[in-house]
Design a protein around this motif. Sequence first.
Motif, short mmCIF file in Angstrom:
data_model
loop_
_atom_site.label_atom_id
_atom_site.label_comp_id
_atom_site.label_asym_id
_atom_site.label_seq_id
_atom_site.Cartn_x
_atom_site.Cartn_y
_atom_site.Cartn_z
N ALA A 1 0.84 -1.20 0.00
CA ALA A 1 0.00 0.00 0.00
C ALA A 1 0.87 1.25 0.00
O ALA A 1 0.58 2.23 -0.69
CB ALA A 1 -0.93 -0.01 1.20
N LEU A 2 1.98 1.20 0.76
CA LEU A 2 2.88 2.36 0.84
C LEU A 2 3.57 2.59 -0.50
O LEU A 2 3.71 3.72 -0.96
CB LEU A 2 3.91 2.15 1.95
N ASP A 3 3.99 1.45 -1.13
CA ASP A 3 4.68 1.58 -2.42
C ASP A 3 3.75 2.16 -3.49
O ASP A 3 4.20 2.80 -4.43
CB ASP A 3 5.20 0.21 -2.87
N GLY A 4 2.44 1.88 -3.33
CA GLY A 4 1.47 2.31 -4.33
C GLY A 4 1.11 3.80 -4.22
O GLY A 4 0.42 4.33 -5.08
N LEU A 5 1.58 4.44 -3.17
CA LEU A 5 1.23 5.85 -2.98
C LEU A 5 2.15 6.74 -3.79
O LEU A 5 3.35 6.51 -3.86
CB LEU A 5 1.38 6.25 -1.51
N ALA A 6 1.55 7.76 -4.40
CA ALA A 6 2.38 8.76 -5.07
C ALA A 6 2.47 9.98 -4.15
O ALA A 6 1.58 10.82 -4.12
CB ALA A 6 1.77 9.14 -6.42
#
Lengths: 434, 112
Positions: free
Chosen positions: B34-39
């Motif tokens: 989820a963190l990696d998917g955040l811009a």
Amino acid sequence: MMCRADQQPDPQDADADADADRTADAAFAALLEDSAEDLYENAPCGYLSTLMDGTIAKINGTLLDWLGLEREAVVGRKRFTDLLTVGGKLYHETHFAPLLRMQSEISGIALEMKQTGGGRIPVLVSSAVKHGTTGQPLLIRTTVFDARDRRAYEEELLRRREAAEEARRQAEADRARLQEALAVLQQSLLPDTLPPVPGAQTATHYHTASPDRLGGDFYDVFALDGQRFGFFLGDVCGKGPQAAALTSLTRYTLRAAALHDPDPVSALTTLNTVLHERYAGSGDPRYCTAVYGTLEPDPATGQLAVHLAAGGHPPAIVLRADGTADFLPTPGGLLVGILPSAPFTDATTVLGPGDTLLLYTDGLTEARTGQDRAGLYGDEALLAFVTAHAGKPPHAVVQALTGLLDSFGDGLDDDTALLAIGVPASDPQTRDER
Amino acid sequence: MSPLKITPRDAATGPVLELSGELDYANVAELHQALDGLALRPGRCLVLDMSGLEFCDSSGITALIAARSNAQTVRADVALAAVPPNILRVLRIVGLDQIFTVHPDIESATRP
């Protein structure tokens, strides 16, 4: 219904049946071997007949072809055993011939025959003794089947089995070597025994959550100089080999840093710098919690001066001879290794006779006591538990806590390390309990 | 054991991840994903709404540290909101309450 030329027609048979039989017989005769001699010579197996002494009396063309021999060179000149390899000959003498003499027939024995030109041909041999009218043995009839395909198949099976066996041996050897390496590593991570500290007693316990995982908790006690000793206890993040590598780096950095500058905050600061340098920017943050401190025994008073600092670690507990216990707070100490520079807080205390300093990792305070994780054991419960053991020597305190850890059972899913350092009580009765 | 639930949304201050359930070794990869998917853009602040979080082990702590260090590389920030008392206690022990901005509730965390 049998279709044999020599069969007596059944007088009860209907004419139609007899006609049908005759038609079928004619059709078969066209297909079947017209000559028994041709069948013998060119059968898909080898035939030979020998006298009782083994001299070859008759041999078919098939077998001569296989062996690359001329009939004139064989019949009356060679014995059956002359056609066998040395190994085959030996087996024939020791097993085949005696069994044949006893039983008058023997079948399916694997032997090797020699080919002209040096080749060998694996065969399956069956023999039967022909007896005369008075029962005396006359000759031996032998059939020879080519077993090259079968032998190749067996050899392949054997080779596969040997390969599997070898792979299994190799896997077992690898596993043994790995376990040995793990054991040596684990020993380098946790000392077997601690050095004696003059005027003090130490006791430790290590609870492993999983026996085949290298633990992530660590502790040690070691001499710094003529008077002082260093000690530490901590917990690295993660599990397995990466955690073990981190544990190793942490332990040896702390020991080296302590020799250079034994001040607790300095030693933890050095450790923080080393871990941050090593793991920052790897995308995989790694850190540890640690308590590090020094012990300075005072031979004159029998007291032990403790100076410690902690980073990210639950506070140590001091158990007093008078039956009280309290935390030795080191608030604000950050996890070691996550920031380039980290705050650490130090604290001091003096242990008198009957006092004990207890260090522990969070497996103890994070143990689940209920069905869900809201029911963690917690630091207040721990303090209440150890207060009941205040005044006891370190090994008794550790023993009581070991019992507590065991009582958590499956609730304890993390490694837990305990290190207790105490000054023997001056009361002779208490000292005798050791 | 309640499963981890991660609900993303947007606030005036930046992205918000609502965490509920138990965060541990077994499911921490979901949070990392989820963190990696955040811009996360420079100057914005990622808020982790922890009001529904019942448990957080050391793997979860590692994820928080990773989130902070990733945010810093893009010159953004991470804040924690509505941290339950038992988790706040752990954060205090490990000193993370000093390096994270901790808001008492989600309203104060997402007020621009």
